[in-house]
Scaffold this motif. Sequence first.
Motif, PDB file in Angstrom:
ATOM      1  N   GLY A 150     -36.177  83.003-152.039  1.00 15.05           N
ATOM      2  CA  GLY A 150     -35.083  82.151-151.562  1.00 15.05           C
ATOM      3  C   GLY A 150     -35.570  80.755-151.252  1.00 15.05           C
ATOM      4  O   GLY A 150     -34.926  79.751-151.609  1.00 15.05           O
ATOM      5  N   LEU A 151     -36.717  80.650-150.594  1.00 17.95           N
ATOM      6  CA  LEU A 151     -37.312  79.357-150.272  1.00 17.95           C
ATOM      7  C   LEU A 151     -37.652  78.588-151.546  1.00 17.95           C
ATOM      8  O   LEU A 151     -37.369  77.401-151.663  1.00 17.95           O
ATOM      9  CB  LEU A 151     -38.560  79.561-149.403  1.00 17.95           C
ATOM     10  CG  LEU A 151     -39.167  78.323-148.766  1.00 17.95           C
ATOM     11  CD1 LEU A 151     -38.135  77.635-147.867  1.00 17.95           C
ATOM     12  CD2 LEU A 151     -40.403  78.698-147.984  1.00 17.95           C
ATOM     13  N   PHE A 152     -38.223  79.281-152.525  1.00 16.72           N
ATOM     14  CA  PHE A 152     -38.560  78.667-153.807  1.00 16.72           C
ATOM     15  C   PHE A 152     -37.283  78.196-154.510  1.00 16.72           C
ATOM     16  O   PHE A 152     -37.235  77.100-155.085  1.00 16.72           O
ATOM     17  CB  PHE A 152     -39.337  79.655-154.689  1.00 16.72           C
ATOM     18  CG  PHE A 152     -39.739  79.075-156.002  1.00 16.72           C
ATOM     19  CD1 PHE A 152     -40.758  78.135-156.097  1.00 16.72           C
ATOM     20  CD2 PHE A 152     -39.084  79.454-157.176  1.00 16.72           C
ATOM     21  CE1 PHE A 152     -41.116  77.590-157.315  1.00 16.72           C
ATOM     22  CE2 PHE A 152     -39.437  78.914-158.403  1.00 16.72           C
ATOM     23  CZ  PHE A 152     -40.457  77.979-158.484  1.00 16.72           C
ATOM     24  N   GLY A 153     -36.237  78.996-154.465  1.00 17.25           N
ATOM     25  CA  GLY A 153     -34.945  78.627-155.070  1.00 17.25           C
ATOM     26  C   GLY A 153     -34.368  77.375-154.427  1.00 17.25           C
ATOM     27  O   GLY A 153     -33.847  76.494-155.118  1.00 17.25           O
ATOM     28  N   LEU A 154     -34.444  77.308-153.099  1.00 14.71           N
ATOM     29  CA  LEU A 154     -33.976  76.118-152.393  1.00 14.71           C
ATOM     30  C   LEU A 154     -34.780  74.884-152.788  1.00 14.71           C
ATOM     31  O   LEU A 154     -34.234  73.803-152.987  1.00 14.71           O
ATOM     32  CB  LEU A 154     -34.035  76.330-150.880  1.00 14.71           C
ATOM     33  CG  LEU A 154     -32.974  77.232-150.274  1.00 14.71           C
ATOM     34  CD1 LEU A 154     -33.254  77.452-148.786  1.00 14.71           C
ATOM     35  CD2 LEU A 154     -31.595  76.612-150.459  1.00 14.71           C
ATOM     36  N   LEU A 155     -36.091  75.057-152.899  1.00 15.93           N
ATOM     37  CA  LEU A 155     -36.972  73.955-153.291  1.00 15.93           C
ATOM     38  C   LEU A 155     -36.631  73.467-154.700  1.00 15.93           C
ATOM     39  O   LEU A 155     -36.511  72.268-154.942  1.00 15.93           O
ATOM     40  CB  LEU A 155     -38.441  74.387-153.210  1.00 15.93           C
ATOM     41  CG  LEU A 155     -39.473  73.317-153.536  1.00 15.93           C
ATOM     42  CD1 LEU A 155     -39.390  72.169-152.533  1.00 15.93           C
ATOM     43  CD2 LEU A 155     -40.872  73.909-153.528  1.00 15.93           C
ATOM     44  N   VAL A 156     -36.434  74.378-155.627  1.00 11.65           N
ATOM     45  CA  VAL A 156     -36.068  74.022-157.004  1.00 11.65           C
ATOM     46  C   VAL A 156     -34.707  73.321-157.018  1.00 11.65           C
ATOM     47  O   VAL A 156     -34.525  72.315-157.711  1.00 11.65           O
ATOM     48  CB  VAL A 156     -36.070  75.270-157.918  1.00 11.65           C
ATOM     49  CG1 VAL A 156     -35.411  74.984-159.251  1.00 11.65           C
ATOM     50  CG2 VAL A 156     -37.484  75.777-158.117  1.00 11.65           C
ATOM     51  N   ALA A 157     -33.753  73.826-156.252  1.00  8.42           N
ATOM     52  CA  ALA A 157     -32.417  73.221-156.188  1.00  8.42           C
ATOM     53  C   ALA A 157     -32.501  71.796-155.642  1.00  8.42           C
ATOM     54  O   ALA A 157     -31.867  70.875-156.159  1.00  8.42           O
ATOM     55  CB  ALA A 157     -31.484  74.068-155.348  1.00  8.42           C
ATOM     56  N   TYR A 158     -33.308  71.596-154.597  1.00  9.28           N
ATOM     57  CA  TYR A 158     -33.470  70.264-154.008  1.00  9.28           C
ATOM     58  C   TYR A 158     -34.106  69.301-155.001  1.00  9.28           C
ATOM     59  O   TYR A 158     -33.640  68.167-155.168  1.00  9.28           O
ATOM     60  CB  TYR A 158     -34.298  70.335-152.717  1.00  9.28           C
ATOM     61  CG  TYR A 158     -34.609  68.971-152.158  1.00  9.28           C
ATOM     62  CD1 TYR A 158     -33.625  68.245-151.483  1.00  9.28           C
ATOM     63  CD2 TYR A 158     -35.865  68.399-152.335  1.00  9.28           C
ATOM     64  CE1 TYR A 158     -33.897  66.980-150.993  1.00  9.28           C
ATOM     65  CE2 TYR A 158     -36.141  67.134-151.846  1.00  9.28           C
ATOM     66  CZ  TYR A 158     -35.151  66.424-151.178  1.00  9.28           C
ATOM     67  OH  TYR A 158     -35.420  65.168-150.703  1.00  9.28           O
ATOM     68  N   ILE A 159     -35.155  69.733-155.653  1.00 11.16           N
ATOM     69  CA  ILE A 159     -35.841  68.869-156.631  1.00 11.16           C
ATOM     70  C   ILE A 159     -34.907  68.532-157.787  1.00 11.16           C
ATOM     71  O   ILE A 159     -34.823  67.381-158.221  1.00 11.16           O
ATOM     72  CB  ILE A 159     -37.153  69.532-157.129  1.00 11.16           C
ATOM     73  CG1 ILE A 159     -38.178  69.561-155.988  1.00 11.16           C
ATOM     74  CG2 ILE A 159     -37.707  68.805-158.340  1.00 11.16           C
ATOM     75  CD1 ILE A 159     -39.427  70.363-156.290  1.00 11.16           C
TER      76      ILE A 159
END
Length: 176
Positions: free
Chosen positions: A20-29
């Motif tokens: 989930g954290l990785f998904g949020l990071l990818v979405a932000y980038i």
Amino acid sequence: MENTQDNINFIPILTVFLSGLFGLLVAYITWNLASKREKEKFKQELAFREFKEKEELYISILSSLDKTVKFTKTGKDYSELFNDLTFISAKSKLLATESINIKFSEISDILYVWSSRYRQSLPKKVGGTDYGIVTNLDNEHREKADEIYPELIKSINDLVSIIKKELNYLKNELKK
């Protein structure tokens, strides 16, 4: 044994959390990159519109100078040009570079002197007919107008060169 069982139950929760954290990071980038791309696209479109506006202004300036010379040579009335010239002059003061405005002003001064002399040299109409009379005074005005004309043409050509340089510079800036 219980400790091992707790670790086994904790691993799926940790995996879900990290995913989930990785998904949020990818979405932000992704959002950040898309936002930057949109801002750049907007800036480029704005620069292109500004370029086109300046290009149209410079075409109007050169066209109005050409019309004024032609109207003078044919003895036409300037009333048709007056509103256009006023608008073009005002727009030029707002949008054109200082060097173009200085040259445009210089040309306007030369054009005024030349056109005044040239118009004074035109035959005077006789009693509402198409016939005209030319006097020696008319010839003096024509000679003076003919002396000024090359200076007028040189100044207009100088303005064309300045405009071309600016438009080429702006085109190159758009490509960056």
